[in-house]
Motif scaffolding. Structure first.
Motif, PDB file in Angstrom:
ATOM      1  N   UNK A   2       0.971  -1.307  -0.210  1.00  0.00           N
ATOM      2  CA  UNK A   2       0.133  -0.077  -0.071  1.00  0.00           C
ATOM      3  C   UNK A   2       0.907   1.331   0.043  1.00  0.00           C
ATOM      4  N   UNK A   3       0.139   2.449  -0.207  1.00  0.00           N
ATOM      5  CA  UNK A   3       1.008   3.758  -0.267  1.00  0.00           C
ATOM      6  C   UNK A   3       0.137   4.691   0.431  1.00  0.00           C
ATOM      7  N   UNK A   4       0.640   5.360   1.231  1.00  0.00           N
ATOM      8  CA  UNK A   4       0.037   6.275   2.339  1.00  0.00           C
ATOM      9  C   UNK A   4       0.399   7.679   1.961  1.00  0.00           C
ATOM     10  N   UNK A   5      -0.845   8.602   2.149  1.00  0.00           N
ATOM     11  CA  UNK A   5      -0.471  10.205   1.805  1.00  0.00           C
ATOM     12  C   UNK A   5      -1.210  10.706   3.247  1.00  0.00           C
ATOM     13  N   UNK A   6      -0.460  11.852   3.420  1.00  0.00           N
ATOM     14  CA  UNK A   6      -1.162  12.752   4.536  1.00  0.00           C
ATOM     15  C   UNK A   6      -0.848  14.205   4.174  1.00  0.00           C
ATOM     16  N   UNK A   7      -1.782  15.060   4.572  1.00  0.00           N
ATOM     17  CA  UNK A   7      -1.323  16.510   4.484  1.00  0.00           C
ATOM     18  C   UNK A   7      -1.874  17.101   5.629  1.00  0.00           C
ATOM     19  N   UNK A   8      -1.180  18.208   6.223  1.00  0.00           N
ATOM     20  CA  UNK A   8      -1.410  18.723   7.462  1.00  0.00           C
ATOM     21  C   UNK A   8      -1.362  20.289   7.202  1.00  0.00           C
ATOM     22  N   UNK A  12      -8.236  24.675   7.026  1.00  0.00           N
ATOM     23  CA  UNK A  12      -8.826  23.935   6.291  1.00  0.00           C
ATOM     24  C   UNK A  12      -8.189  24.111   4.656  1.00  0.00           C
ATOM     25  N   UNK A  13      -8.014  23.122   4.165  1.00  0.00           N
ATOM     26  CA  UNK A  13      -7.316  23.111   2.797  1.00  0.00           C
ATOM     27  C   UNK A  13      -7.344  21.862   2.045  1.00  0.00           C
ATOM     28  N   UNK A  14      -7.720  22.109   0.645  1.00  0.00           N
ATOM     29  CA  UNK A  14      -7.758  20.641  -0.207  1.00  0.00           C
ATOM     30  C   UNK A  14      -6.270  20.520  -0.403  1.00  0.00           C
ATOM     31  N   UNK A  69     -12.457  17.704  -0.783  1.00  0.00           N
ATOM     32  CA  UNK A  69     -12.383  17.663   0.415  1.00  0.00           C
ATOM     33  C   UNK A  69     -11.259  18.609   0.961  1.00  0.00           C
ATOM     34  N   UNK A  70     -11.827  19.481   1.961  1.00  0.00           N
ATOM     35  CA  UNK A  70     -10.927  20.485   2.659  1.00  0.00           C
ATOM     36  C   UNK A  70     -10.828  20.143   3.978  1.00  0.00           C
ATOM     37  N   UNK A  71      -9.716  20.247   4.552  1.00  0.00           N
ATOM     38  CA  UNK A  71      -9.589  19.691   6.091  1.00  0.00           C
ATOM     39  C   UNK A  71      -7.989  19.783   6.592  1.00  0.00           C
ATOM     40  N   UNK A  72      -7.986  20.305   7.599  1.00  0.00           N
ATOM     41  CA  UNK A  72      -6.582  20.491   8.034  1.00  0.00           C
ATOM     42  C   UNK A  72      -5.837  19.193   8.121  1.00  0.00           C
ATOM     43  N   UNK A  73      -6.525  18.048   8.353  1.00  0.00           N
ATOM     44  CA  UNK A  73      -5.526  16.955   8.263  1.00  0.00           C
ATOM     45  C   UNK A  73      -6.283  16.080   7.195  1.00  0.00           C
ATOM     46  N   UNK A  74      -5.996  15.680   6.367  1.00  0.00           N
ATOM     47  CA  UNK A  74      -6.247  14.515   5.263  1.00  0.00           C
ATOM     48  C   UNK A  74      -5.349  13.227   5.304  1.00  0.00           C
ATOM     49  N   UNK A  75      -5.855  11.953   5.282  1.00  0.00           N
ATOM     50  CA  UNK A  75      -5.054  10.842   4.953  1.00  0.00           C
ATOM     51  C   UNK A  75      -5.670   9.960   3.947  1.00  0.00           C
ATOM     52  N   UNK A  76      -4.692   9.723   3.165  1.00  0.00           N
ATOM     53  CA  UNK A  76      -5.084   8.887   2.059  1.00  0.00           C
ATOM     54  C   UNK A  76      -4.516   7.561   1.713  1.00  0.00           C
ATOM     55  N   UNK A  77      -5.001   6.445   1.402  1.00  0.00           N
ATOM     56  CA  UNK A  77      -4.340   5.292   1.229  1.00  0.00           C
ATOM     57  C   UNK A  77      -4.793   4.572  -0.137  1.00  0.00           C
ATOM     58  N   UNK A  78      -3.959   4.007  -0.913  1.00  0.00           N
ATOM     59  CA  UNK A  78      -4.127   3.221  -1.813  1.00  0.00           C
ATOM     60  C   UNK A  78      -3.494   1.923  -1.716  1.00  0.00           C
ATOM     61  N   UNK A  79      -4.479   0.963  -1.769  1.00  0.00           N
ATOM     62  CA  UNK A  79      -4.199  -0.401  -1.142  1.00  0.00           C
ATOM     63  C   UNK A  79      -3.563  -1.089  -2.518  1.00  0.00           C
ATOM     64  N   UNK A  80      -2.309  -1.906  -2.293  1.00  0.00           N
ATOM     65  CA  UNK A  80      -1.574  -2.775  -3.290  1.00  0.00           C
ATOM     66  C   UNK A  80      -1.858  -4.063  -3.154  1.00  0.00           C
ATOM     67  N   UNK A 204       1.878  24.381   5.655  1.00  0.00           N
ATOM     68  CA  UNK A 204       1.375  23.162   5.361  1.00  0.00           C
ATOM     69  C   UNK A 204       2.560  21.974   5.181  1.00  0.00           C
ATOM     70  N   UNK A 205       2.238  21.027   5.178  1.00  0.00           N
ATOM     71  CA  UNK A 205       3.282  19.709   5.051  1.00  0.00           C
ATOM     72  C   UNK A 205       2.519  18.697   4.320  1.00  0.00           C
ATOM     73  N   UNK A 206       3.288  17.859   3.639  1.00  0.00           N
ATOM     74  CA  UNK A 206       2.627  16.588   2.927  1.00  0.00           C
ATOM     75  C   UNK A 206       3.785  15.466   3.388  1.00  0.00           C
ATOM     76  N   UNK A 207       3.007  14.526   3.520  1.00  0.00           N
ATOM     77  CA  UNK A 207       3.880  13.024   3.926  1.00  0.00           C
ATOM     78  C   UNK A 207       3.484  12.195   2.939  1.00  0.00           C
ATOM     79  N   UNK A 208       4.341  11.357   2.429  1.00  0.00           N
ATOM     80  CA  UNK A 208       3.959  10.107   1.725  1.00  0.00           C
ATOM     81  C   UNK A 208       5.116   8.974   1.754  1.00  0.00           C
ATOM     82  N   UNK A 209       4.458   7.813   1.190  1.00  0.00           N
ATOM     83  CA  UNK A 209       5.417   6.831   1.179  1.00  0.00           C
ATOM     84  C   UNK A 209       5.741   6.482  -0.106  1.00  0.00           C
ATOM     85  N   UNK A 210       5.369   7.215  -1.093  1.00  0.00           N
ATOM     86  CA  UNK A 210       5.505   6.989  -2.521  1.00  0.00           C
ATOM     87  C   UNK A 210       7.254   7.390  -2.623  1.00  0.00           C
ATOM     88  N   UNK A 211       7.901   6.405  -3.375  1.00  0.00           N
ATOM     89  CA  UNK A 211       9.177   6.732  -3.506  1.00  0.00           C
ATOM     90  C   UNK A 211       9.302   7.912  -4.450  1.00  0.00           C
TER      91      UNK A 211
END
Lengths: 248, 265
Positions: A2-8, A12-14, A69-80, A204-211
């Motif tokens: 899986x790959x993970x994503x988060x924005x903080x 509130x922001x998209x 979607x606009x939110x101070x925290x967004x978490x997304x996952x794409x399942x592999x 704003x910060x973005x986190x991800x596991x995508x290489x």
């Protein structure tokens, strides 16, 4: 995997540009997707078991949600696809309520924690769903810590629970856990990449596991890697700030 | 000695049930008061050089503000002058912008050594006091850290700033620092009293320097540990998220935990 994503973000922001890139770069993960966010303190999740890609196109529903979607925290996952034996793989992120908060949880990894039996199972019939068992273990552990020692701070409760998790159930863990104010990222394997958009210090910060990250220049991404599975590290993020990095 | 108050929650709450008690129990502080909060990203401060409590009742405007302000984070300060004049500009909280955002700052303690500090950054606070110089000193450390290539965490910068502050300008520093979403608190003298899940404010965390707390509930006293230079608290969404000792030796902080191994450098 899986790959993970988060924005903080501070307000509130998209996160549509980064989410669209996240989907593009996760096209090899066909087992569903989810976007979690907060509204009025409540965790809301939209998810699908369909592939993130249909032909050359990113899933229409994912892109529409990413734009809206606009939110101070967004978490997304794409399942592999799962390595080894086929396993039941519920689409993440998940949510739960504990310690007076709604929480969002995204996870990648693998361990033998499927045997863990929580006194309060989230999804009792998902016996082999590693991610759900991890969330239950984290929730049960943090609640137990705070009950035994109410003066303890949230980081301590989570750090001690993570330490127990990798001791009792050795394996690969990488997860994002967020309430409406704070995002925790834990990893004892792999790599989390952090990106601060230019001119967005503190915003704003973005986190991800995508290489390679989600922008054209991988050098803009700060890597938090963990090679030793018997240890791990925890990041604390709120708004556009990386507040703390602690090692277990 | 001044006194500090903070309410911190995930969502907006009023503090009408506790701010008048803060005024009453801090009545010995007769040199002004201030209430600060954020409207979106913008800090809002209402303050006065008048006593917060006189003739058996809290200042009329203080009471009215206590009734109407409802925000996730509310700071209040009541002043006993130890540095600077008694006027509105010397009342706390103060505001400055750094690290890409606006901050509110309220301080208590005597720190005469920092009065000589001269910031090279702009703007300068109008107040001529140890508190104003302390806030400018902290702002300057963050301004310098912004150009570091290794993306230090906020706590790393704050930790180094506080160690430098105490090393270069020894004094008493109790302060609150907030960007409207999180609250940092530091103490190297006196104490903070902390209450979670108050009867009046179940979802909020309350913090004050008033020794007896603000209600007959189970307030936790937090003070510096022997052999350390102070205590740093991170509060967000009604939770004490992190508690860190400021240690006199150079280097990174360690986690103050029962059995967590020490943090790696």
């Amino acid at each position: 995997m899986c790959e993970l994503f988060a924005s903080s973000t501070a307000q509130d922001a998209t996160a549509w540009e980064h989410l669209a890139r996240f989907a593009e770069k996760s096209r090899n993960n066909p087992n569903g997707w989810g976007i979690g966010f907060f509204r009025d303190g409540r965790a809301l999740i939209e998810k699908s078991s369909e592939s993130i890609h249909a032909g050359d196109q990113v899933h229409d529903g994912f892109l529409r949600l990413a734009r809206v979607v606009d939110s101070r925290l967004i978490i997304s996952q794409i399942c592999g696809p799962q390595e080894g034996q086929p396993k039941e793989s519920p689409v993440l992120p998940w949510s739960d309520q504990f310690l007076h908060h709604h929480w969002l949880f995204g996870f990648r990894g693998d361990s033998r924690i499927a045997h863990y039996q929580s006194p309060r199972p989230i999804m009792p019939d998902a016996r082999s769903a590693v991610a759900v068992r991890v969330l239950e273990f984290i929730r049960d552990g943090m609640e137990a810590e705070m009950q035994v020692w109410p003066d303890q701070n949230l980081y301590q409760a989570l750090a001690l629970t993570c330490k127990r998790l990798i001791t009792d159930y050795p394996g690969d863990y990488l997860f994002f856990l967020a309430n409406e104010t704070v995002l925790f990222a834990f990893l004892n394997h792999g790599e989390v990449l952090l990106y601060q958009p230019p001119q967005a210090l503190g915003q704003a910060l973005v986190l991800t596991t995508v290489a390679g990250g989600l922008t054209s220049d991988p050098d803009h991404w700060l890597a938090f890697a963990n090679a030793n599975r018997s240890r791990g590290q925890l990041l604390i993020i709120s708004g556009g700030d990386l507040l703390y990095q602690g090692h277990l | 000695m001044c006194d500090l108050f903070a309410m911190c929650a995930a969502r907006s709450h009023g503090a009408a049930g506790v701010l008048p008690l803060f005024a009453a129990r801090g009545r010995r502080n007769v040199h002004g008061w201030g209430i600060g909060f954020f409207r979106g990203r913008i800090p809002v401060v209402e303050k006065s050089p008048e006593p917060v409590f006189r003739d058996g009742r809290a200042h009329d405007s203080f009471q009215r503000l206590a009734r109407v302000v409802a925000k996730p984070i509310i700071l209040a300060h009541i002043r006993y002058r130890s540095s600077g004049r008694v006027d509105e500009c010397h009342a706390h909280p103060f505001t400055l912008d750094f690290w890409g955002q606006s901050w509110l700052f309220a301080h208590n303690g005597e720190a005469g050594a920092i009065e000589s500090y001269r910031s090279r950054q702009a703007p300068l606070l109008e107040a001529d006091s140890d508190s104003a110089r302390t806030f400018e000193f902290l702002r300057d450390q963050f301004a310098e850290a912004a150009s570091r290539p290794n993306h230090p965490t906020f706590l790393q910068i704050l930790y180094e700033a506080l160690a430098g502050l105490i090393r270069q300008y020894p004094g008493e520093y109790n302060f609150l620092l907030s960007n409207g979403r999180i609250l940092w608190a530091f103490s190297n003298h006196r104490q903070f009293l902390l209450l979670k899940e108050s009867r009046n404010l179940e979802e909020a965390l309350l913090l004050t320097t008033i020794e007896e707390g603000l209600s007959p509930e189970n307030w936790r006293t937090i003070s510096l540990r022997e052999g350390t230079w102070g205590k740093i608290l991170l509060i967000a969404g009604g939770d004490l998220v992190l508690e860190e000792d400021l240690r006199p030796l150079p280097g990174c902080p360690t986690i103050s935990s029962r059995d967590l191994p020490a943090r790696q450098a």
